[in-house]
Design a protein around this motif. Structure first.
Motif, PDB file in Angstrom:
ATOM      1  N   SER A 165       0.818  -1.219   0.000  1.00 44.82           N
ATOM      2  CA  SER A 165       0.000   0.000   0.000  1.00 44.82           C
ATOM      3  C   SER A 165       0.848   1.263   0.000  1.00 44.82           C
ATOM      4  O   SER A 165       0.406   2.306  -0.483  1.00 44.82           O
ATOM      5  CB  SER A 165      -0.940   0.006   1.215  1.00 44.82           C
ATOM      6  N   GLU A 189       2.948   1.087  -3.718  1.00 42.50           N
ATOM      7  CA  GLU A 189       2.099   1.488  -4.837  1.00 42.50           C
ATOM      8  C   GLU A 189       0.748   1.926  -4.286  1.00 42.50           C
ATOM      9  O   GLU A 189      -0.177   1.130  -4.160  1.00 42.50           O
ATOM     10  CB  GLU A 189       1.920   0.309  -5.806  1.00 42.50           C
ATOM     11  N   GLY A 229      -1.663   3.671  -5.431  1.00 41.26           N
ATOM     12  CA  GLY A 229      -2.813   3.574  -6.325  1.00 41.26           C
ATOM     13  C   GLY A 229      -3.632   4.827  -6.469  1.00 41.26           C
ATOM     14  O   GLY A 229      -4.862   4.799  -6.328  1.00 41.26           O
ATOM     15  N   GLY A 230      -2.976   5.945  -6.747  1.00 45.45           N
ATOM     16  CA  GLY A 230      -3.710   7.168  -7.060  1.00 45.45           C
ATOM     17  C   GLY A 230      -4.051   8.040  -5.868  1.00 45.45           C
ATOM     18  O   GLY A 230      -4.632   9.118  -6.034  1.00 45.45           O
ATOM     19  N   ALA A 259      -3.275   5.812   1.767  1.00 47.40           N
ATOM     20  CA  ALA A 259      -3.288   4.403   1.370  1.00 47.40           C
ATOM     21  C   ALA A 259      -2.851   3.510   2.525  1.00 47.40           C
ATOM     22  O   ALA A 259      -3.451   2.463   2.791  1.00 47.40           O
ATOM     23  CB  ALA A 259      -2.385   4.193   0.161  1.00 47.40           C
TER      24      ALA A 259
END
Length: 331
Positions: free
Chosen positions: A236, A239, A241-242, A248
């Motif tokens: 997490s 990466e 994820g936006g 995250a």
């Protein structure tokens, strides 16, 4: 905005929220009012922060909302309904959403265990570096079997549960490092492979699997789930994820806590099986059948109940109204 007038207009609402926070055992209507007042005051705090950010008022309302949030959380945790929702929605949703992580962890560990056991069986000289002939003899002929019956069942169940919960917690928490989680998992399967290879080479494979499988299927699955969830925690922040790494990691951490609490219950079941079924006089096929049944129930729990919970919008995270003090509004 005239802050003084705003404070005077809403002071009675803040005072009412303070009263509700101090109630130790709120009734149903009081609990509902607590939630409503919390949302109301959170909205007012958002307005003040946006239009007239007075430090003293903001600090007071933030502290009040913090106390209210703790009261709401305590009420939810202590209610049987909240416990039921946790096990029918929150926990299975977390398991289902993270299924590929822990299924991959399970497959990898099973493969590593099989390879290690096969290699150790074909290299008996390794055994001599680990245990003396006397220790091997005791393990094969008495120690392995007596381990499951030498203590009272209830005491053994409690000890096994605590130990397994501790191992799973270590794997979960260390998951954020990536490397440590893999190390703990490898240590676990290495111990299994060593004992299994020794028992196999001395023609006691039937005893080994007959005592391991009844409880080990569910127990090891729980450990593999912990490994997969822990590695997802690590990923997490690698990466995100936006979203920001902080957000995250925070969400993954909360879901990890959900899994830790749920796995404690799963390991409690495996501990009961290990203490009362594994050493029982039941025939081997019956004991293994109970272990297989427990494993099947777990997978049905994840892939039926968990899938339904995810479709209903559950993520395994805690309720959104407990995450922030701010409520989006237009001033």
């Amino acid at each position: 905005m005239d802050l003084d007038a705003y404070v005077v207009a809403h002071a009675h609402e803040w005072a009412r929220l303070e009263e509700l926070v101090r109630v130790r055992r709120p009734s149903g209507p009081e609990s509902d009012e607590l939630v409503d007042r919390y949302q109301q005051v959170a909205t007012q705090l958002s307005v003040i922060r946006t239009s007239a950010p007075d430090a003293e008022v903001v600090a007071y309302l933030s502290s009040l909302l913090h106390k209210a949030r703790i009261s709401m959380l305590a009420a939810r945790v202590l209610s049987w309904r909240a416990v039921g929702l946790f096990f029918t929605h929150q926990f299975p949703a977390a398991l289902y959403r993270l299924r590929w992580w822990w299924l991959g962890c399970m497959a990898g560990n099973i493969l590593v265990t099989a390879v290690l056991m096969w290699w150790l069986v074909d290299h008996p000289e390794v055994e001599q570096t680990l245990l003396s002939p006397e220790e091997v003899d005791r393990l094969v002929n008495s120690d392995f079997e007596s381990y499951y019956s030498e203590n009272p069942a209830q005491d053994f169940a409690a000890r096994v549960w605590i130990n397994n919960a501790w191992v799973s917690a270590l794997v979960l928490v260390s998951g954020i490092t990536g490397v440590l989680a893999i190390y703990f998992l490898f240590t676990n399967v290495l111990n299994l492979a060593v004992v299994g290879s020794i028992m196999t080479r001395h023609d006691r494979a039937d005893l080994f699997w007959g005592l391991i499988l009844p409880h080990g299927l569910l127990e090891l699955t729980a450990v593999f789930v912990a490994g997969g969830v822990g590695l997802r925690l690590f990923w997490s922040w690698v990466e995100p994820g936006g979203v920001s790494r902080t957000n995250a990691l925070a969400q993954a951490g909360r879901i990890t806590i959900t899994c830790a609490l749920g796995l404690a219950a799963v390991l409690f079941v495996s501990g009961i099986i290990e203490a009362f079924v594994t050493p029982s006089p039941l025939p081997t096929w019956a004991r293994i059948g109970i272990g297989v049944l427990a494993e099947v129930v777990f997978f049905l729990y994840v892939f039926i109940l968990g899938r339904q919970a995810v479709r209903q919008g559950h993520t395994g995270d805690i309720s959104a109204d407990l995450l922030e003090d701010r409520v989006a509004t237009q001033a």
